[in-house]
Design a protein around this motif. Structure first.
Motif, PDB file in Angstrom:
ATOM      1  N   TYR A 220      94.447  31.732  55.777  1.00 31.23           N
ATOM      2  CA  TYR A 220      94.469  30.463  55.810  1.00 31.23           C
ATOM      3  C   TYR A 220      93.356  28.831  55.585  1.00 31.23           C
ATOM      4  O   TYR A 220      94.085  28.660  54.464  1.00 31.23           O
TER       5      TYR A 220
ATOM      6  N   ALA B 286     101.126  22.592  48.994  1.00 32.61           N
ATOM      7  CA  ALA B 286     101.117  22.690  50.307  1.00 32.61           C
ATOM      8  C   ALA B 286     102.287  23.493  50.953  1.00 32.61           C
ATOM      9  O   ALA B 286     101.868  24.282  51.524  1.00 32.61           O
TER      10      ALA B 286
ATOM     11  N   ARG C 104      94.984  19.786  59.511  1.00 31.64           N
ATOM     12  CA  ARG C 104      95.080  21.480  58.787  1.00 31.64           C
ATOM     13  C   ARG C 104      92.774  21.740  59.419  1.00 31.64           C
ATOM     14  O   ARG C 104      93.022  23.449  58.951  1.00 31.64           O
ATOM     15  N   TYR C 105      92.437  20.895  59.090  1.00 32.27           N
ATOM     16  CA  TYR C 105      90.697  21.008  60.231  1.00 32.27           C
ATOM     17  C   TYR C 105      90.537  21.864  61.596  1.00 32.27           C
ATOM     18  O   TYR C 105      90.383  22.514  62.208  1.00 32.27           O
TER      19      TYR C 105
ATOM     20  N   VAL D 185      94.058  26.989  51.881  1.00 31.68           N
ATOM     21  CA  VAL D 185      93.752  25.420  51.830  1.00 31.68           C
ATOM     22  C   VAL D 185      93.098  25.408  50.813  1.00 31.68           C
ATOM     23  O   VAL D 185      92.419  23.908  50.501  1.00 31.68           O
TER      24      VAL D 185
END
Length: 288
Positions: free
Chosen positions: A108, A127, A68-69, A112
């Protein structure tokens, strides 16, 4: 909505990309140095954005952070690439390549921050629901923005997303259950990183607006100073540089925050390399 219609008549008449179709035009003189690049300073200042995004992505890969990062940094780079294309061509299609990724990345990063359950298994968190909300929101925004083409609408939505991210970060740092997962030193580091980034971003926004409001005066100053020194007076280019720094710092702060929330806080730390903060796994985490 044009802010500036000043051009080099000779080169503009031979412009490789044709007439300006974007709904915004900035204070930098169009086609001043090349028929291939409409705004030279505003285009190439985006290389700073792309460079910081690549540096952040390299951290994600080197430290083996959850995917995700890496996605966040890839989106950060996409904004810089899209902005380069926009300022190089001043075409509406390229404007969308700049403005739409800004909304996608901001939403986004906001999404998160709302995934606070332990672990990175997507099946054991919210998620999936957040992903659906993210997709629906961005599809609706893309359709509505393409339909009305009002830059103020884009700026207002982007501002709301940034404020939501800011308030969500502050909430997580103060929330009883969440904040207990972090050490005081970690909360201070996160607050410092995100706060510095937000302040830098806001200062860039101020420079952007001053460049718009006082464009005629600044243009005369540029002509008096001459080039290349006059490039230092390109306010929108400084917006690119300052918001790149601000975005990077906020991403570092929120990456550290969410890693500490979803994983063992002792597994990560923030260090500086050549003055730039970066996320690193601790020795103990690397040995596991």
């Amino acid at each position: 909505m044009a802010l500036n219609t000043t051009t080099n008549a000779l080169l503009a008449g031979q412009a490789f990309w044709g007439p300006v179709t974007a709904t915004l035009d900035w204070c930098e003189v169009n086609y001043q140095f090349s028929r291939y690049i409409a705004e030279v300073a505003n285009s190439f200042s985006n290389l700073f954005t792309i460079g910081l995004a690549v540096y952040g992505a390299a951290q994600s890969v080197t430290e083996k952070l959850p995917p995700r990062y890496l996605v966040g940094y890839a989106g950060f780079a996409l904004v810089g690439i899209g902005s380069f294309m926009f300022h190089a061509t001043l075409l509406f299609e390229a404007q969308l390549m700049d403005e739409l990724p800004m909304i996608y990345v901001a939403s986004y990063c906001c999404a998160v921050l709302f995934d606070t359950s332990r672990g990175f298994d997507l099946r054991q968190s919210n998620a999936g629901q957040l992903g659906v909300i993210f997709m629906v929101f961005n599809v609706l925004f893309t359709w509505s923005y393409y339909t009305n083409r009002n830059p103020i609408y884009h700026q207002a939505v982007f501002a709301v997303l940034m404020l939501t991210t800011t308030f969500r970060t502050a909430y997580l740092l103060r929330h009883g259950e969440i904040s207990k997962r972090l050490h005081q030193a970690q909360r201070s580091t996160i607050a410092r990183m995100f706060g510095s980034g937000a302040a830098t971003f806001a200062f860039g926004f101020l420079i952007w607006n001053l460049d718009n409001v006082f464009c005629s005066h600044i243009t005369r100053w540029k002509q008096s100073v001459g080039w290349p020194a006059a490039f230092l007076l390109e306010g929108h280019s400084w917006w690119h540089v300052l918001t790149a720094i601000g975005t990077y710092l906020m991403l570092i702060g929120n990456t550290y925050l969410t890693l500490c929330i979803k994983d063992d806080p002792n597994n990560y730390t923030v260090t500086k390399v050549h003055g730039l903060p970066r996320i690193q796994r601790t020795d103990g985490a690397k040995k596991q």
